[in-house]
Design a protein around this motif. Sequence first.
Motif: not given
Length: 314
Positions: A77-78, A80, A84-85, A87, A108, A204, A249
Motif C-alpha cells: 500500500n502507498a 501518504v 498525497h499518496q 506512488g 513501508t 483523497f 488515509v
Amino acid sequence: MFTEVRTFNDPQKHAGSILGWQQIYDQLGRGCLSSELKQVSADRFQIFQEVLDKRIVQHGCAPKGRFCIAMSLGSGNAPVVQGHQVGAHSVVLLRDGEEFVLHAPEGTHFFAVNVDTVRFAKLAALELSNDQLIRLKRVPQINVDDAVLLRVQQRIHPLFRHLLEQKGAISAASEKMLEDTLHNALLDLFSNASDEVRCRRSNFAVSAYLVKRCQELADASGDTPLSILDLCEQLRVSRRTLQNSFQAVTGTRPVEYLRNLRLNAVRRRLITTHAAEINVGEIAVEMGFFHLSHFAAHYRALFGESPSDTLRAT
C-alpha cells in the motif's frame, strides 16, 4: 561522519535515532514492532533507509537548513505524505524545517536523502529552468519516469552501501566528493521530472485534511477524549464521511486511530519516567483512559505487551 545499522522494537526509539529529525512515531498496527534503520550522516548531507513492519503515523519537522527528498521502495500500500499518496514514481520533497505528516502502512520501505539547502539552491539556479525552480520550491512531490529514477538510485545506493561498510572516519576531500555525487543525482532528478503533483482538492486530499484536523482537535482536548459526534459537529461532516476518510488515509476507524495515538502517548511517558515517580494508572488517566482494565487490554493488543511490562526509565 556517522554511520549506523540498527533494529528497533519501539517506534519512538527508532524515530529519535534518525539524526537531525524532530519527530514522533505513533504505532497503529498491532503487535511488537520490528523495524530497521540504516543511516549515514555528515556535516552537509544525510542518507537513510528505514523499514517498518507495522503501520505507523510519523509527524514532526524536517532538519533545518536541509533540502530533503524521499521515495518509497515498498511494493504494498502507498504511504501518504502531506495528504498525497506516494506512488512508485513519486519523490517526496521537504524543505528547511518543514512540518510533515506521514502515514506509513505496514511494510513501508523508505529511502531518503538530504543536502545543504543553500548550496543546492545555488547549483539548481545555474541548471534548472524557471518552471523547474518553481516546482522545486513549492510542490510536495514530483513524478519521475522509470529510467530517470533508476539512474538516480544507481548513483546513490552503491554509495550508501559503501559508506555503511567503511570503518573509521573518511577524509574531508572524500566527504566533499560524496556530497557532490548526491548533488549531481538530485540535479539529474529535477532536470528530468516529468510532471508535478498539484495540491488539488480531490476526494483523497479532503480525506487527509479531515484526518489531520481530527488529530489536531484530539490533541487540543487534553485528557477529555472527543467523541466521533464531537468531531463531526466541529468539522461539519457526517459520520460516514469521517469513517471513509480515516479508512482511506489511515486504514483504521477513527475511534481506533485516535485511541492508538493516546496509547502511544502513554507508552512514551512510561519509557521516560521512573515507576516511583508516577504509576501506570496515573499516566493512563492523564491521557484520558478512565477504565483501566479496558486500557490495559487495548495497550496489550497494540504493543504486544502489558503496560506493566514496558521498560521504565532507570
